[in-house]
Each structure stands twice: as structure tokens, then as C-alpha cells.
Design a protein around this motif. Sequence first.
Motif, PDB file in Angstrom:
ATOM      1  N   ARG A  65     -33.039  -3.335  -4.436  1.00 11.25           N
ATOM      2  CA  ARG A  65     -32.154  -3.942  -5.435  1.00 11.25           C
ATOM      3  C   ARG A  65     -31.345  -2.861  -6.163  1.00 11.25           C
ATOM      4  N   GLY A  66     -32.005  -1.736  -6.465  1.00  8.35           N
ATOM      5  CA  GLY A  66     -31.312  -0.636  -7.145  1.00  8.35           C
ATOM      6  C   GLY A  66     -30.200  -0.048  -6.293  1.00  8.35           C
ATOM      7  N   ALA A  67     -30.436   0.053  -4.997  1.00  6.68           N
ATOM      8  CA  ALA A  67     -29.409   0.582  -4.095  1.00  6.68           C
ATOM      9  C   ALA A  67     -28.195  -0.342  -4.067  1.00  6.68           C
ATOM     10  N   LEU A  68     -28.442  -1.644  -3.980  1.00  9.94           N
ATOM     11  CA  LEU A  68     -27.332  -2.602  -3.980  1.00  9.94           C
ATOM     12  C   LEU A  68     -26.597  -2.569  -5.317  1.00  9.94           C
ATOM     13  N   ALA A  69     -27.341  -2.493  -6.421  1.00  9.13           N
ATOM     14  CA  ALA A  69     -26.705  -2.436  -7.740  1.00  9.13           C
ATOM     15  C   ALA A  69     -25.837  -1.183  -7.857  1.00  9.13           C
ATOM     16  N   THR A  70     -26.305  -0.078  -7.312  1.00 10.11           N
ATOM     17  CA  THR A  70     -25.523   1.162  -7.346  1.00 10.11           C
ATOM     18  C   THR A  70     -24.230   1.005  -6.557  1.00 10.11           C
ATOM     19  N   ILE A  71     -24.314   0.402  -5.392  1.00  8.55           N
ATOM     20  CA  ILE A  71     -23.111   0.172  -4.581  1.00  8.55           C
ATOM     21  C   ILE A  71     -22.141  -0.751  -5.324  1.00  8.55           C
ATOM     22  N   LEU A  72     -22.681  -1.785  -5.949  1.00 10.38           N
ATOM     23  CA  LEU A  72     -21.826  -2.740  -6.658  1.00 10.38           C
ATOM     24  C   LEU A  72     -21.170  -2.130  -7.899  1.00 10.38           C
ATOM     25  N   LEU A  73     -21.710  -1.039  -8.403  1.00 13.17           N
ATOM     26  CA  LEU A  73     -21.155  -0.396  -9.596  1.00 13.17           C
ATOM     27  C   LEU A  73     -20.195   0.749  -9.275  1.00 13.17           C
ATOM     28  N   ILE A  74     -19.844   0.910  -8.019  1.00 11.03           N
ATOM     29  CA  ILE A  74     -18.850   1.924  -7.656  1.00 11.03           C
ATOM     30  C   ILE A  74     -17.517   1.540  -8.316  1.00 11.03           C
ATOM     31  N   PRO A  75     -16.926   2.455  -9.080  1.00  7.34           N
ATOM     32  CA  PRO A  75     -15.702   2.113  -9.818  1.00  7.34           C
ATOM     33  C   PRO A  75     -14.573   1.555  -8.955  1.00  7.34           C
ATOM     34  N   MET A  76     -14.411   2.078  -7.746  1.00  5.59           N
ATOM     35  CA  MET A  76     -13.335   1.579  -6.878  1.00  5.59           C
ATOM     36  C   MET A  76     -13.567   0.119  -6.488  1.00  5.59           C
ATOM     37  N   LEU A  77     -14.829  -0.247  -6.284  1.00  7.25           N
ATOM     38  CA  LEU A  77     -15.158  -1.629  -5.931  1.00  7.25           C
ATOM     39  C   LEU A  77     -14.904  -2.551  -7.117  1.00  7.25           C
ATOM     40  N   ILE A  78     -15.302  -2.104  -8.301  1.00  2.39           N
ATOM     41  CA  ILE A  78     -15.062  -2.906  -9.503  1.00  2.39           C
ATOM     42  C   ILE A  78     -13.568  -3.115  -9.710  1.00  2.39           C
ATOM     43  N   PHE A  79     -12.787  -2.052  -9.541  1.00  4.21           N
ATOM     44  CA  PHE A  79     -11.341  -2.175  -9.693  1.00  4.21           C
ATOM     45  C   PHE A  79     -10.753  -3.122  -8.651  1.00  4.21           C
ATOM     46  N   GLN A  80     -11.169  -2.967  -7.400  1.00  2.38           N
ATOM     47  CA  GLN A  80     -10.640  -3.807  -6.327  1.00  2.38           C
ATOM     48  C   GLN A  80     -10.932  -5.284  -6.574  1.00  2.38           C
ATOM     49  N   CYS A  81     -12.070  -5.555  -7.185  1.00  4.22           N
ATOM     50  CA  CYS A  81     -12.447  -6.947  -7.451  1.00  4.22           C
ATOM     51  C   CYS A  81     -11.878  -7.464  -8.765  1.00  4.22           C
ATOM     52  N   SER A  82     -11.149  -6.623  -9.492  1.00  4.38           N
ATOM     53  CA  SER A  82     -10.549  -7.084 -10.753  1.00  4.38           C
ATOM     54  C   SER A  82      -9.038  -7.244 -10.650  1.00  4.38           C
ATOM     55  N   VAL A  83      -8.497  -7.144  -9.450  1.00  2.00           N
ATOM     56  CA  VAL A  83      -7.068  -7.396  -9.264  1.00  2.00           C
ATOM     57  C   VAL A  83      -6.900  -8.770  -8.632  1.00  2.00           C
ATOM     58  N   ILE A  84      -5.706  -9.293  -8.730  1.00  2.00           N
ATOM     59  CA  ILE A  84      -5.448 -10.623  -8.186  1.00  2.00           C
ATOM     60  C   ILE A  84      -5.252 -10.504  -6.681  1.00  2.00           C
ATOM     61  N   SER A  85      -6.305 -10.813  -5.952  1.00  2.00           N
ATOM     62  CA  SER A  85      -6.268 -10.766  -4.496  1.00  2.00           C
ATOM     63  C   SER A  85      -7.421 -11.604  -3.956  1.00  2.00           C
ATOM     64  N   ALA A  86      -7.468 -11.708  -2.656  1.00  2.00           N
ATOM     65  CA  ALA A  86      -8.564 -12.441  -2.014  1.00  2.00           C
ATOM     66  C   ALA A  86      -9.828 -11.602  -1.938  1.00  2.00           C
ATOM     67  N   ASP A  87      -9.739 -10.337  -2.318  1.00  2.00           N
ATOM     68  CA  ASP A  87     -10.858  -9.419  -2.142  1.00  2.00           C
ATOM     69  C   ASP A  87     -12.071  -9.744  -3.007  1.00  2.00           C
ATOM     70  N   SER A  88     -11.856 -10.204  -4.238  1.00  2.00           N
ATOM     71  CA  SER A  88     -13.002 -10.455  -5.111  1.00  2.00           C
ATOM     72  C   SER A  88     -13.917 -11.527  -4.518  1.00  2.00           C
ATOM     73  N   LEU A  89     -13.344 -12.611  -4.054  1.00  2.00           N
ATOM     74  CA  LEU A  89     -14.156 -13.663  -3.440  1.00  2.00           C
ATOM     75  C   LEU A  89     -14.704 -13.215  -2.092  1.00  2.00           C
ATOM     76  N   SER A  90     -13.903 -12.510  -1.324  1.00  2.00           N
ATOM     77  CA  SER A  90     -14.342 -12.058  -0.007  1.00  2.00           C
ATOM     78  C   SER A  90     -15.497 -11.062  -0.107  1.00  2.00           C
ATOM     79  N   ILE A  91     -15.363 -10.059  -0.962  1.00  2.00           N
ATOM     80  CA  ILE A  91     -16.414  -9.048  -1.107  1.00  2.00           C
ATOM     81  C   ILE A  91     -17.676  -9.677  -1.695  1.00  2.00           C
ATOM     82  N   GLY A  92     -17.510 -10.544  -2.684  1.00  2.00           N
ATOM     83  CA  GLY A  92     -18.668 -11.222  -3.261  1.00  2.00           C
ATOM     84  C   GLY A  92     -19.380 -12.110  -2.252  1.00  2.00           C
ATOM     85  N   ALA A  93     -18.605 -12.841  -1.443  1.00  2.00           N
ATOM     86  CA  ALA A  93     -19.201 -13.716  -0.434  1.00  2.00           C
ATOM     87  C   ALA A  93     -19.916 -12.904   0.650  1.00  2.00           C
ATOM     88  N   ILE A  94     -19.328 -11.782   1.055  1.00  2.00           N
ATOM     89  CA  ILE A  94     -19.987 -10.925   2.057  1.00  2.00           C
ATOM     90  C   ILE A  94     -21.301 -10.393   1.510  1.00  2.00           C
TER      91      ILE A  94
END
Length: 189
Positions: A65-94
Amino acid sequence: ESTFIDFQATANYSPISYLAPATGIAIADVFGMPPLFALYLARFACLFTWIALSVLALKNIQVKRGALATILLIPMLIFQCSVISADSLSIGAITLFLTLIWKYSPRTEPITKRNILTLVAISLILVSTKQLNFIFLPFLLLIGKSTKKSIALKSIGTGIMFAFSFLWLLIIKSSIGEASFAGGEAVPK
């Protein structure tokens, strides 16, 4: 007077991909907010969608769980999921899809109907957000007990998801035209 705007970059994606930002824009519209606030509400809705799916993924994972949480807290991933695109739903669903596969794969007992419906729903979201996400579908074959009947059922289910993804691609191709896929201009019919 209206002008046609080329939309080939977004036309490839399902409208489901844009439900979160559309909700943010609709809320801003209801309250009569200026466009800048609508933009930020749409971005917040994308980020919230990704966070909600990531929290569900973290709740479902048993180990690492800690490894996944660390990956999810990568700043580039957070930024990518905070822009208006299909990526937030796609990355979350994956993320949610893969954690559910990881959760159900070592099981020796049969998987419940609720588990199957959850996987089907996440799979449909997965393949409808981006066409390339179909590459994750073979992971469905890893879940549950491996009997001849279960392998046949999982293969049929995976095939249906592949068919859904291919059908969506055909619908898009027929509705926006060949020129758009070849790099030309999309022309309204």
C-alpha cells in the motif's frame, strides 16, 4: 456567426472521460461564475475524480500500500490528473482496475457476482476513456479459480470488452471522418 473548431484531439475519447470537468463547468454555470472559475472548478473536479479512484484503489490493495501511495503522490502524476483531460479518469480507472485484479487473482474461492459487476464496470470505464487501455484487459484472465469453465467465462468477458473498445473506435471513426485520423481537418457533415 459560428466557426467550426477542429476537435480531433478530444473526439477520440468517450464523453464519459469528460463527465468530471463538465460537472465542474455546470456548477460554475449554475452559480453564474466567470469562465476562470469554471476552469478551476473543472480542474478540481478532475483532481477529485482521480483522488476518489485512487483512494478506492488504496483501500482494495492488501500489500504494498505504501508503494502505491508513493507512486500516486508523484508530483507529475498529481499535476497530470489536475488538468482538464481524459487522463484523470483514465489513470484512476487503471489504478483501481489493477488493484482489483491484484486483490482477486490469488483467490481460490469463487468470485462473487458483485466482484464481477465491479470489474465489468471498471473495465467499461477503462476502455471507454482511451482506446489504448484495452491492453489491460487480458489481466482479467488472472482472477479467481482457474477451471475450464472459469477460463472460458473470463475469455468471453475479456472478448466482450475488446469488442466494446473496437466498436467505440468504429463509432468515432464514422462520426468524425477519416481526414481527422489522417491528420487532416475534421469537417462537419
